[in-house]
Structure formats: structure tokens, C-alpha cells
Design a protein around this motif. Structure first.
Motif, PDB file in Angstrom:
ATOM      1  N   VAL A   1      -6.177 -10.763  18.044  1.00 45.72           N
ATOM      2  CA  VAL A   1      -5.466 -10.377  16.842  1.00 45.72           C
ATOM      3  C   VAL A   1      -6.480  -9.774  15.874  1.00 45.72           C
ATOM      4  O   VAL A   1      -7.467 -10.422  15.543  1.00 45.72           O
ATOM      5  N   PRO A   2      -6.251  -8.531  15.441  1.00 41.10           N
ATOM      6  CA  PRO A   2      -7.225  -7.930  14.529  1.00 41.10           C
ATOM      7  C   PRO A   2      -7.221  -8.634  13.179  1.00 41.10           C
ATOM      8  O   PRO A   2      -6.173  -9.091  12.730  1.00 41.10           O
ATOM      9  N   PRO A   3      -8.383  -8.746  12.552  1.00 42.75           N
ATOM     10  CA  PRO A   3      -8.401  -9.356  11.226  1.00 42.75           C
ATOM     11  C   PRO A   3      -7.669  -8.462  10.232  1.00 42.75           C
ATOM     12  O   PRO A   3      -7.809  -7.246  10.268  1.00 42.75           O
ATOM     13  N   VAL A   4      -6.877  -9.060   9.381  1.00 45.53           N
ATOM     14  CA  VAL A   4      -6.063  -8.308   8.437  1.00 45.53           C
ATOM     15  C   VAL A   4      -6.345  -8.819   7.041  1.00 45.53           C
ATOM     16  O   VAL A   4      -6.364 -10.022   6.802  1.00 45.53           O
ATOM     17  N   ASN A   5      -6.584  -7.919   6.138  1.00 47.05           N
ATOM     18  CA  ASN A   5      -6.730  -8.267   4.738  1.00 47.05           C
ATOM     19  C   ASN A   5      -5.479  -7.815   4.010  1.00 47.05           C
ATOM     20  O   ASN A   5      -5.042  -6.683   4.166  1.00 47.05           O
TER      21      ASN A   5
ATOM     22  N   ALA B   1       6.189  -6.924   6.114  1.00 49.91           N
ATOM     23  CA  ALA B   1       6.639  -7.860   7.142  1.00 49.91           C
ATOM     24  C   ALA B   1       5.666  -7.906   8.319  1.00 49.91           C
ATOM     25  O   ALA B   1       5.406  -8.975   8.868  1.00 49.91           O
ATOM     26  N   VAL B   2       5.108  -6.754   8.697  1.00 49.27           N
ATOM     27  CA  VAL B   2       4.122  -6.734   9.791  1.00 49.27           C
ATOM     28  C   VAL B   2       2.889  -7.535   9.393  1.00 49.27           C
ATOM     29  O   VAL B   2       2.388  -8.367  10.159  1.00 49.27           O
ATOM     30  N   THR B   3       2.403  -7.292   8.192  1.00 48.86           N
ATOM     31  CA  THR B   3       1.212  -7.996   7.717  1.00 48.86           C
ATOM     32  C   THR B   3       1.459  -9.501   7.641  1.00 48.86           C
ATOM     33  O   THR B   3       0.645 -10.297   8.116  1.00 48.86           O
ATOM     34  N   LEU B   4       2.590  -9.883   7.060  1.00 52.46           N
ATOM     35  CA  LEU B   4       2.902 -11.311   6.963  1.00 52.46           C
ATOM     36  C   LEU B   4       3.126 -11.928   8.340  1.00 52.46           C
ATOM     37  O   LEU B   4       2.755 -13.082   8.569  1.00 52.46           O
TER      38      LEU B   4
END
Length: 178
Positions: free
Chosen positions: A39-43, A87-90
């Protein structure tokens, strides 16, 4: 040689109460590192502009989305795209949280002493959070589908306005210039 801890005691029988104090951090770090492999890190960055246009009483969930004013196709597209992106980010954040929660709870010993009992209990709890992540992923899909259906259903109106807006300009005769 005995090593001293923060509270001044030595490691051993006197420190058994804190035996699981850092287990959550260790499990979370392990699961986070494991999760980082697929899972890529997401900020997440949220611009929270609290101007007084709506009285300043917007809730936190409402501040992630633009105002629901649908007076043009561009506003419908902007709302659907913003909803999809949020929604994708969450979804990614909640899925990572579910994995971390499962890792942390698996470190808590089973009160009945069953083999793998702690893992089973942790999986039951984390499954609900994973379902939340799945629902957020579905919300992102539906937001994208919403705009696609909007374009299909209102294609005639959109094309009518587009053709009117792109009418070629004819050169205007300037009679004052001689």
C-alpha cells in the motif's frame, strides 16, 4: 549487569506490569512496515477555509467537500471528483488502520489461553473496520459513476450549450478606423 529503566528499576520481575506496554507500538510498526510493501504511503492534506459565507458552522465531514451547489456541469464534475478523491484517500487510510488494529489486538493475550485465540478476536474486530474501508472504496466508485451517468442522461442539454458557446466569432467591421 542489570540495565535500568526509565522509572529507575531494573528489568526483571519488578517490570512485569509493563510487559505489553510497547507491544502495540511494535506490532503497529511491523504491520505498518509490512503494509508499506503493498500500500503506497498517503498523506492527506485538507484545506480548511473557514470563511464566514455559511456562518462558519460547517462540520468536519462537510469541509472535505465543496458546497453542494449544482448550477453547472462543472460544479457537478467538481463535486463528484472531490468526493471520489476523498473517498479513495480515506479508504486507503482506513484499510491501513484496520491492519494496524489487527496487529495490535493480536498481541493481547487471549483470556482463555486458546491457541490463536488472540488472532481470531483481533480479526473479528478488524473485519468491521475493513468493511468500512471497502464501503469507502465503493463510495469512490459510485461518485465516479455518478458523473458518468450525469453526462449520459444530460448529454443533449450539455451539447446544446456547448455548440452555442463555441459559435465562431465573425470579424467585426470597425468603421471608426479609416
Amino acid at each position: 549487569m542489570a540495565t535500568t529503566t526509565r522509572n529507575g528499576g531494573t528489568n526483571g520481575a519488578a517490570n512485569k506490569g509493563n510487559k505489553f506496554a510497547n507491544a502495540g507500538a511494535a506490532a503497529g510498526g511491523f504491520v505498518g512496515a509490512l503494509g508499506g510493501s503493498f500500500v503506497p504511503p498517503v498523506n492527506v492534506t485538507v484545506n480548511n477555509n473557514k470563511n464566514g459565507a455559511r456562518g462558519g458552522g460547517r462540520s468536519h465531514a462537510e469541509s472535505l467537500l465543496p458546497a453542494p451547489e449544482f448550477t453547472s456541469p462543472a460544479q457537478v464534475r467538481n463535486y463528484c471528483n472531490t468526493l471520489r478523491a476523498a473517498a479513495v484517500t480515506l479508504s486507503i487510510e482506513v484499510a491501513m488502520g484496520a491492519e494496524i488494529l489487527k496487529g495490535v489486538l493480536a498481541a493481547v493475550p487471549d483470556p482463555d489461553g486458546r491457541a490463536f485465540g488472540s488472532r481470531v478476536r483481533a480479526a473479528k474486530v478488524a473485519r468491521k473496520m475493513q468493511r468500512s474501508a471497502d464501503a469507502l472504496r465503493d463510495a469512490a466508485k459510485n461518485a465516479a459513476a455518478c458523473y458518468a451517468v450525469f453526462q449520459q442522461e444530460y448529454e443533449e442539454e450539455i451539447q446544446r450549450v456547448r455548440h452555442r458557446a463555441r459559435k465562431p466569432q465573425q470579424p467585426v467591421m470597425n468603421w471608426a478606423q479609416q
